[in-house]
Design a protein around this motif. Structure first.
Motif, short mmCIF file in Angstrom:
data_model
loop_
_atom_site.label_atom_id
_atom_site.label_comp_id
_atom_site.label_asym_id
_atom_site.label_seq_id
_atom_site.Cartn_x
_atom_site.Cartn_y
_atom_site.Cartn_z
N SER A 296 -0.41 7.12 -3.72
CA SER A 296 0.02 5.54 -3.45
C SER A 296 -1.06 4.32 -4.05
O SER A 296 -2.16 4.86 -4.28
CB SER A 296 0.28 5.47 -1.89
N TYR B 156 0.77 -1.36 -0.05
CA TYR B 156 0.00 0.11 0.05
C TYR B 156 0.78 1.06 0.17
O TYR B 156 0.36 2.34 -0.42
CB TYR B 156 -1.01 0.00 1.18
N ARG B 157 2.00 1.19 0.50
CA ARG B 157 3.06 2.56 0.59
C ARG B 157 3.71 2.69 -0.54
O ARG B 157 4.23 3.65 -0.90
CB ARG B 157 4.08 2.09 1.60
#
Length: 111
Positions: A67, A58-59
């Motif tokens: 993102s 997710y980052r």
């Protein structure tokens, strides 16, 4: 099903509830909501599992401040809108005509 004006008020509703048309209407409605619910729940579990077990996924930045996590959240909103629009279209084309027939039979209105 025909007109049911000879039955008492309560018996008319019981007869509609037990009719083949009403059973078909409920089955069609449940089938759509089951599939839509399964799709959304599957998406939600996938997103939750990725967040819990692969937070680095997710980052990852896609472009600028965008993102993967933000894209997943936005895709969730889009999925909700697509399911809602799909249900409206399905209801208009499939459920509403059958419901109108049932209502007309119940109220004794000519079609």
């Amino acid at each position: 099903m025909g007109r049911m004006s000879s039955l008492s008020e309560g018996d008319r509703y019981v007869a509609v509830h037990d009719s083949a048309r009403f059973t078909t209407l409920r089955r069609r409605q449940r089938t759509f909501t089951l599939w839509a619910g399964a799709v959304f729940t599957g998406w939600w579990f996938l997103a939750s599992l990725l967040g819990a077990f692969a937070p680095g996924f997710y980052r990852q930045m896609i472009a600028g401040d965008l993102s993967v996590g933000l894209l997943v959240v936005l895709a969730t909103f889009v999925l909700v809108l697509v399911i809602a629009a799909g249900y409206l279209r399905y209801a208009r084309a499939t459920l509403d005509p059958l419901a109108e027939q049932i209502r007309a039979d119940l109220e004794g209105a000519p079609r």
